[in-house]
Scaffold this motif. Sequence first.
Motif, short mmCIF file in Angstrom:
data_model
loop_
_atom_site.label_atom_id
_atom_site.label_comp_id
_atom_site.label_asym_id
_atom_site.label_seq_id
_atom_site.Cartn_x
_atom_site.Cartn_y
_atom_site.Cartn_z
N ILE A 1 0.86 -1.19 0.00
CA ILE A 1 0.00 0.00 0.00
C ILE A 1 0.89 1.23 0.00
O ILE A 1 1.81 1.35 0.81
CB ILE A 1 -0.92 0.03 1.23
N MET A 2 0.59 2.15 -0.93
CA MET A 2 1.36 3.39 -1.02
C MET A 2 0.39 4.55 -1.18
O MET A 2 -0.81 4.33 -1.42
CB MET A 2 2.33 3.34 -2.21
N GLU A 3 0.90 5.76 -1.04
CA GLU A 3 0.11 6.94 -1.35
C GLU A 3 0.98 7.93 -2.09
O GLU A 3 2.20 7.99 -1.88
CB GLU A 3 -0.49 7.56 -0.09
N ASP A 4 0.34 8.67 -2.99
CA ASP A 4 1.07 9.66 -3.77
C ASP A 4 1.44 10.84 -2.86
O ASP A 4 1.09 10.83 -1.67
CB ASP A 4 0.27 10.07 -5.01
N PRO A 5 2.14 11.84 -3.36
CA PRO A 5 2.58 12.94 -2.51
C PRO A 5 1.45 13.69 -1.79
O PRO A 5 1.69 14.34 -0.78
CB PRO A 5 3.33 13.87 -3.47
N GLU A 6 0.20 13.57 -2.28
CA GLU A 6 -0.93 14.23 -1.62
C GLU A 6 -1.76 13.27 -0.79
O GLU A 6 -2.80 13.65 -0.26
CB GLU A 6 -1.80 14.95 -2.64
N GLY A 7 -1.35 12.01 -0.70
CA GLY A 7 -2.06 11.06 0.15
C GLY A 7 -3.10 10.21 -0.55
O GLY A 7 -3.83 9.47 0.11
N ASN A 8 -3.20 10.28 -1.89
CA ASN A 8 -4.11 9.39 -2.62
C ASN A 8 -3.49 8.00 -2.65
O ASN A 8 -2.37 7.82 -3.11
CB ASN A 8 -4.33 9.91 -4.05
N ARG A 9 -4.23 7.03 -2.14
CA ARG A 9 -3.68 5.68 -1.98
C ARG A 9 -3.79 4.83 -3.24
O ARG A 9 -4.72 4.97 -4.03
CB ARG A 9 -4.35 4.98 -0.81
#
Length: 128
Positions: free
Chosen positions: A102-110
């Motif tokens: 599980i990851m998230e982009d720089p703005e927190g979109n997973r």
Amino acid sequence: MLKIVSIVIRVNDLPAQSRFWQAALDYVERDPASDDWVVLKPRDADAPCIALDAHDSERVLPPRIHLDIYAEDQDAEVRRLAELGAREVHWDNLPDDADYVIMEDPEGNRFCVVDRPDWAGWERYQDE
């Protein structure tokens, strides 16, 4: 008949998020970006577009929807995405045999990076 052509992600910083997703997925702008909208398309593959919508929205966790991104080399892709600004999300309920990170982009979109080196669809995404 219906077909998913584009997946929309709400963002705050359109230029930064556009750069992240273009680098993450090797996508390009379908048309020049406006102040609040851009559609990114695969450079060489037959895959859905990612549209970025600069629109304030509340972040909800866990998200109701997320992307599953298949990887031939999951470890290398997780490292590369982290170098681009993504972050790994640690979840206490992750199964021991999980084939995803599980990851998230720089703005927190997973999103999840799924270990699928044997996926039969890879040949569609290879240069001819």
